[in-house]
Design a protein around this motif. Sequence first.
Motif, PDB file in Angstrom:
ATOM      1  N   ALA A  87       0.831  -1.203   0.000  1.00 21.96           N
ATOM      2  CA  ALA A  87       0.000   0.000   0.000  1.00 21.96           C
ATOM      3  C   ALA A  87       0.867   1.255   0.000  1.00 21.96           C
ATOM      4  O   ALA A  87       0.547   2.249  -0.669  1.00 21.96           O
ATOM      5  N   VAL A  90       2.020   1.709  -3.461  1.00 19.79           N
ATOM      6  CA  VAL A  90       0.927   2.273  -4.258  1.00 19.79           C
ATOM      7  C   VAL A  90       0.846   3.782  -4.038  1.00 19.79           C
ATOM      8  O   VAL A  90       0.664   4.551  -4.992  1.00 19.79           O
ATOM      9  N   THR A 116      -4.884   4.757  -2.213  1.00 15.32           N
ATOM     10  CA  THR A 116      -4.277   3.833  -1.255  1.00 15.32           C
ATOM     11  C   THR A 116      -5.295   3.331  -0.253  1.00 15.32           C
ATOM     12  O   THR A 116      -5.331   2.132   0.078  1.00 15.32           O
ATOM     13  N   TRP A 119      -7.698   0.797  -1.908  1.00 19.51           N
ATOM     14  CA  TRP A 119      -7.063  -0.496  -2.211  1.00 19.51           C
ATOM     15  C   TRP A 119      -6.673  -1.235  -0.942  1.00 19.51           C
ATOM     16  O   TRP A 119      -6.810  -2.456  -0.860  1.00 19.51           O
ATOM     17  N   TRP A 145       5.339  -3.710  -7.961  1.00 17.58           N
ATOM     18  CA  TRP A 145       5.218  -2.287  -7.627  1.00 17.58           C
ATOM     19  C   TRP A 145       6.581  -1.602  -7.649  1.00 17.58           C
ATOM     20  O   TRP A 145       6.686  -0.430  -8.058  1.00 17.58           O
ATOM     21  N   ALA A 343      -5.821  -2.784  -8.310  1.00 12.41           N
ATOM     22  CA  ALA A 343      -5.181  -1.501  -8.007  1.00 12.41           C
ATOM     23  C   ALA A 343      -5.221  -0.576  -9.208  1.00 12.41           C
ATOM     24  O   ALA A 343      -5.500   0.626  -9.078  1.00 12.41           O
TER      25      ALA A 343
END
Length: 616
Positions: A87, A90, A116, A119, A145, A343
């Motif tokens: 997260a 992200v 964030t 998700w 990521w 995402a």
Amino acid sequence: MCCIIGLYLAFSQPGLSGGFILDDWPNLTGLEQAKTSQGFWHYVFGGVSSTLGRPLSLFSYALQAHDWPGNPYPFKLAGMAIHIVNACLVFAVCLLIGKLQDWPVRLSAQFSIVVTAFWLFLPLNISSVFYVVQRMTLLSALFSWLGVLGFLWGIQSNKRLGGVVATFAMAVAYGLGILAKENAVLTGLEVAVLYAFLLRGRYGSKRWDAWIAMVCVLPPALVLGYLSLNIANYTRAEFTPWQRMLSESLVLQDYLFKILWPTPGRLNIFNDGFPAYKSLGDSWLVLEANAFWVVLSAAALWWRKKYRFLAFGLFWFLAGHVLESSIFGLELYFEHRNYLPSAGLIIGLVGELFAWRARRANTASNASDRLTLAGLASIALFHLAVYGAEINSWRSPAIQAMSALVERPDSIRAHQEAAAFFANSGDYANSALILNAIEKKWPGFPGTYSQLLMLGCVDDHVMLPDKTGLIARFKSGVFDRGTLDAWNQILDFKKQGACRNLSWQDFQVYTDAITQNQNFAFQMEDWLAMKSLALDAEGKLIEAAHCLDAIDETAASLDFLLLKAKFYAVSGLAQQSLAILEGMRSRSSANLRQWLPIRAEVEKMTEQLRFKLSKP
């Protein structure tokens, strides 16, 4: 961001108290051997989930071997920690996306926080985080990521160093991500979608176009091409590749609705009852779903310049499903497959809203801003309420088993999990009742009869099928994953002196019948190993050794050959045992992943046997 993570920790606590379920058991059972220094690496490199074995994920499990199998809490806590790290990545990715859109810093920060939060609390992600075996998915996404983040940093730097950083980040995503789970190979497609829809117009160049083609598109294309050319090796008996594609159009539609409008009744880990469709004419739903994706994709391409974020979100979602939700013969439906694809969809939806706000920055009124934030808050509260209800069902195996029976009446696995729960709780009568209901609704599975035999080991009142019926079922029944697990449990009971109604002779007769069943042929090494252990428990060492001769040594795995060598050695057949070990050494270069963890043990055993044979 810290407040959001704190809220997530508070809401997610119930999920930490759940137990191991479904695929946790076959994937983590080897942790018993990982508790020793020698067995540690054997477990790490002995994975069978794929050709590469996913050693990075198995390494993370092996570090927690001392908690297996009695303490699921640390395993689930590790999954939650990885999700939080993801997260944060992200959040960083979204900050860079906002910066590359030339949004004000405050708007970029708001965009990043909203994405964030959605998700992090996405109810569909619960099964990825608290289903322990899906740590593989979490770790694979982590490296993906990092690859996306490295690319975004590289393209915004607008220097030669940027290309180097982006390339290195993608190498990490591919290299380490694939060692966690093969989905990481799709990182390149997702980066290509990001570049094509959100960045190329402003930051595109011939150099970056070539980089995208070579680094992002070519590797997944080669992998997908190889798999497609060898599609016969990745096809299931239940459906052809074309039939799977048809069915996946409905599965993807269901995933989409679960992401956008989740409800507790719709979310559940047991989805094996989802139907497989054979043709476009099977149901109007098949036609509708395929038309839905064609029209939606065409519309996204047509209006890609006007609604760039929406187009990005849709194609990121589809790119993330190319491997597991297309023609390749995996099971149809698993919620955890949406962990990374969801995402992109959220970034696309929220990003389109913030892009609209950015365009109206000089004309938007405070009222419209307040209305936008109120709408987002309402949706967030709805998702939070669903998240709280869904996480509550993960707080104990009992609640999970019962909710699955109610919500998934067409799932055989939901029934099997409930039967296992009652059996583990000592309620053998209810366990047998559910197993008999399974037999009535889903006849033909050897696992059902195997579990009834296992219950008979601990409860003499369990009604069992007659011997003729058992043998017939084991010889020709449909494969199910619970059969081998049930027989390993029966063997453990027999060694403890239980199973008075099942003689060793019957044990061998029934397992002989299963080894004749071609539906279980791919598990033959495991079945023969178990049969040899049963003969060993009877004191029949020579028979135990020769039981393993059924598989040609040139086709057997090194682990199987090592077990065979051990049985030959303890049976007094030292020369034959030594020959097996020397043959393993000559084959070691062909399978280093299997050889390295057992090398020391093989060398020590070889030395002992040579010394024994050298004595007059």
